[in-house]
Design a protein around this motif. Structure first.
Motif, mmCIF file in Angstrom:
data_model
loop_
_atom_site.group_PDB
_atom_site.id
_atom_site.type_symbol
_atom_site.label_atom_id
_atom_site.label_comp_id
_atom_site.label_asym_id
_atom_site.label_seq_id
_atom_site.Cartn_x
_atom_site.Cartn_y
_atom_site.Cartn_z
ATOM 1 N N ALA A 1 21.737 10.648 11.134
ATOM 2 C CA ALA A 1 22.526 11.229 10.043
ATOM 3 C C ALA A 1 21.899 12.458 9.406
ATOM 4 O O ALA A 1 22.366 12.926 8.368
ATOM 5 N N LEU A 2 20.851 13.014 10.016
ATOM 6 C CA LEU A 2 20.214 14.192 9.430
ATOM 7 C C LEU A 2 21.113 15.421 9.522
ATOM 8 O O LEU A 2 21.002 16.334 8.699
ATOM 9 N N ASP A 3 22.013 15.448 10.511
ATOM 10 C CA ASP A 3 22.951 16.562 10.602
ATOM 11 C C ASP A 3 23.881 16.584 9.390
ATOM 12 O O ASP A 3 24.140 17.642 8.804
ATOM 13 N N ALA A 4 24.354 15.406 8.985
ATOM 14 C CA ALA A 4 25.210 15.328 7.799
ATOM 15 C C ALA A 4 24.432 15.696 6.546
ATOM 16 O O ALA A 4 24.964 16.351 5.639
ATOM 17 N N LEU A 5 23.180 15.303 6.495
ATOM 18 C CA LEU A 5 22.359 15.620 5.334
ATOM 19 C C LEU A 5 22.108 17.127 5.239
ATOM 20 O O LEU A 5 22.186 17.721 4.156
ATOM 21 N N ARG A 6 21.812 17.764 6.373
ATOM 22 C CA ARG A 6 21.609 19.218 6.378
ATOM 23 C C ARG A 6 22.882 19.948 5.963
ATOM 24 O O ARG A 6 22.838 20.926 5.215
ATOM 25 N N ALA A 7 24.025 19.471 6.459
ATOM 26 C CA ALA A 7 25.296 20.086 6.087
ATOM 27 C C ALA A 7 25.545 19.922 4.586
ATOM 28 O O ALA A 7 25.963 20.865 3.906
ATOM 29 N N GLY A 8 25.280 18.730 4.062
ATOM 30 C CA GLY A 8 25.460 18.504 2.625
ATOM 31 C C GLY A 8 24.562 19.389 1.793
ATOM 32 O O GLY A 8 24.947 19.886 0.727
ATOM 33 N N ALA A 9 23.331 19.625 2.275
ATOM 34 C CA ALA A 9 22.390 20.470 1.544
ATOM 35 C C ALA A 9 22.884 21.902 1.444
ATOM 36 O O ALA A 9 22.596 22.614 0.470
ATOM 37 N N ALA A 10 23.651 22.349 2.443
ATOM 38 C CA ALA A 10 24.166 23.725 2.422
ATOM 39 C C ALA A 10 25.152 23.932 1.274
ATOM 40 O O ALA A 10 25.304 25.054 0.779
ATOM 41 N N GLY A 11 25.818 22.854 0.854
ATOM 42 C CA GLY A 11 26.789 22.978 -0.234
ATOM 43 C C GLY A 11 26.286 22.446 -1.557
ATOM 44 O O GLY A 11 26.953 22.602 -2.585
ATOM 45 N N GLY A 12 25.121 21.785 -1.544
ATOM 46 C CA GLY A 12 24.545 21.261 -2.775
ATOM 47 C C GLY A 12 24.480 19.749 -2.793
ATOM 48 O O GLY A 12 25.514 19.076 -2.710
ATOM 49 N N LEU A 13 23.261 19.224 -2.839
ATOM 50 C CA LEU A 13 23.048 17.785 -2.931
ATOM 51 C C LEU A 13 22.639 17.415 -4.351
ATOM 52 O O LEU A 13 21.859 18.131 -4.985
ATOM 53 N N HIS A 14 23.134 16.291 -4.844
ATOM 54 C CA HIS A 14 22.775 15.814 -6.177
ATOM 55 C C HIS A 14 21.686 14.744 -6.129
ATOM 56 O O HIS A 14 20.846 14.675 -7.019
ATOM 57 N N ARG A 15 21.735 13.921 -5.101
ATOM 58 C CA ARG A 15 20.770 12.813 -5.014
ATOM 59 C C ARG A 15 20.610 12.393 -3.568
ATOM 60 O O ARG A 15 21.595 12.304 -2.831
ATOM 61 N N VAL A 16 19.360 12.154 -3.159
ATOM 62 C CA VAL A 16 19.082 11.569 -1.846
ATOM 63 C C VAL A 16 18.012 10.505 -2.035
ATOM 64 O O VAL A 16 16.970 10.753 -2.643
ATOM 65 N N CYS A 17 18.284 9.314 -1.512
ATOM 66 C CA CYS A 17 17.323 8.215 -1.598
ATOM 67 C C CYS A 17 17.131 7.613 -0.211
ATOM 68 O O CYS A 17 18.104 7.301 0.478
ATOM 69 N N TYR A 18 15.884 7.472 0.190
ATOM 70 C CA TYR A 18 15.546 6.807 1.446
ATOM 71 C C TYR A 18 14.930 5.450 1.134
ATOM 72 O O TYR A 18 14.035 5.338 0.286
ATOM 73 N N THR A 19 15.390 4.410 1.823
ATOM 74 C CA THR A 19 14.795 3.076 1.710
ATOM 75 C C THR A 19 14.321 2.636 3.083
ATOM 76 O O THR A 19 15.080 2.657 4.055
ATOM 77 N N GLY A 20 13.048 2.266 3.168
ATOM 78 C CA GLY A 20 12.477 1.725 4.396
ATOM 79 C C GLY A 20 12.186 0.247 4.204
ATOM 80 O O GLY A 20 11.463 -0.134 3.280
ATOM 81 N N ARG A 21 12.742 -0.580 5.080
ATOM 82 C CA ARG A 21 12.621 -2.041 4.941
ATOM 83 C C ARG A 21 12.064 -2.603 6.248
ATOM 84 O O ARG A 21 12.598 -2.346 7.322
ATOM 85 N N LYS A 22 10.965 -3.349 6.130
ATOM 86 C CA LYS A 22 10.347 -3.970 7.302
ATOM 87 C C LYS A 22 9.980 -5.412 6.987
ATOM 88 O O LYS A 22 9.783 -5.767 5.817
ATOM 89 N N PRO A 23 9.804 -6.251 8.017
ATOM 90 C CA PRO A 23 9.208 -7.573 7.781
ATOM 91 C C PRO A 23 7.809 -7.378 7.209
ATOM 92 O O PRO A 23 7.164 -6.347 7.451
ATOM 93 N N PRO A 24 7.314 -8.337 6.450
ATOM 94 C CA PRO A 24 5.980 -8.187 5.851
ATOM 95 C C PRO A 24 4.897 -7.798 6.852
ATOM 96 O O PRO A 24 4.030 -6.974 6.544
#
Length: 255
Positions: free
Chosen positions: A115-138
């Motif tokens: 989904a980085l292509d969508a994120l780059r496209a969104g950045a071209a028009g202005g992003l308000h918030r981006v949050c990344y969550t990484g979830r793994k087993p302990p």
């Protein structure tokens, strides 16, 4: 295109095999120890055979720092999976200056996330918030700073062990936060991208999630990544993304 590779670990070997299937080498492998059977091993960029046009970094942050600037300064393009290393301003600056001096480019593979292509496209028009969550087993956080925050062996429910900027995540978790860095570089940057890291005993694998809002609207993307069979700590998609980037650079029509 004449290709060389940095690293002969699990990801490096997967990429080397893929290059062989595609009929483009590699011509050499930069390693500290021995290279896979049949590969020409060297220890530095200066020792590469003549005519190398692309160097693929599969050796982690230390490999990019050790060999990336020299390759770029010599006019050799570099593909890297070690995006978290760019959270270090000094290294990022050295790579940019070397690329400028050598007329080369540093290409950032997408790694274990989509989904980085969508994120780059969104950045071209202005992003308000981006949050990344990484979830793994302990167990996936063993050997990381998570051990100083949580008792990983006794968790019975999901627990957050880091919340902060993508830059902080990449610097504190260099072996785990390349995805946070990829999200940051595609969108709002290291300091304005939120990152959250979670140890989850119910997680079936390594789960990466992006949430973004901007002038385009909003999206939420989630992927559960499989590991390479020979190394449970290496993302299969990360290895695949390096080969995909090489194929994109070779193609006459690109997406």
């Amino acid at each position: 295109m004449r290709v060389a590779v940095i690293g002969a670990g699990s990801i490096g070997r997967w990429v080397i095999a893929g290059l062989a299937r595609d009929g483009i080498g590699p011509a050499a492998v930069i390693v500290r120890g021995g290279a896979p059977e049949g590969q020409h091993a060297v220890r530095s960029v200066a020792a590469l055979p003549p005519g190398i046009t692309l160097l693929v970094d599969c050796a982690g942050h230390s490999g990019l720092a050790a060999h990336g600037p020299a390759a770029l300064a010599a006019g050799i393009d570099v593909i890297t999976l070690s995006l978290g290393a760019l959270a270090d301003d000094g290294l990022a600056r050295a790579l940019a200056e070397a690329a400028e001096a050598g007329g080369a480019r540093l290409h950032l593979a997408s790694g274990a996330i989509g989904a980085l292509d969508a994120l780059r496209a969104g950045a071209a028009g202005g992003l308000h918030r981006v949050c990344y969550t990484g979830r793994k087993p302990p167990s996936g956080w063993a050997g990381s700073p998570a051990e100083a925050v949580l008792d990983l062996s006794s968790l019975t429910a999901p627990a957050v062990h880091f919340e902060g900027s993508a830059r902080e995540a990449a610097l504190r978790y260099p072996k785990n936060a390349n995805v946070a860095a990829a999200v940051a570089l595609a969108g709002l940057g290291f300091d304005d991208t939120q990152a959250r890291l979670v140890a989850d005993p119910g997680a079936a694998g390594n789960i990466h999630e992006i949430e973004a809002e901007g002038a385009f609207g909003s999206f939420r993307f989630q992927i559960t990544g499989a590991s390479l069979p020979e190394n449970p700590r290496s993302s299969a998609l990360a290895a695949m993304s390096a080969l995909a980037e090489i194929r994109r650079l070779r193609a006459r029509v690109t997406t």
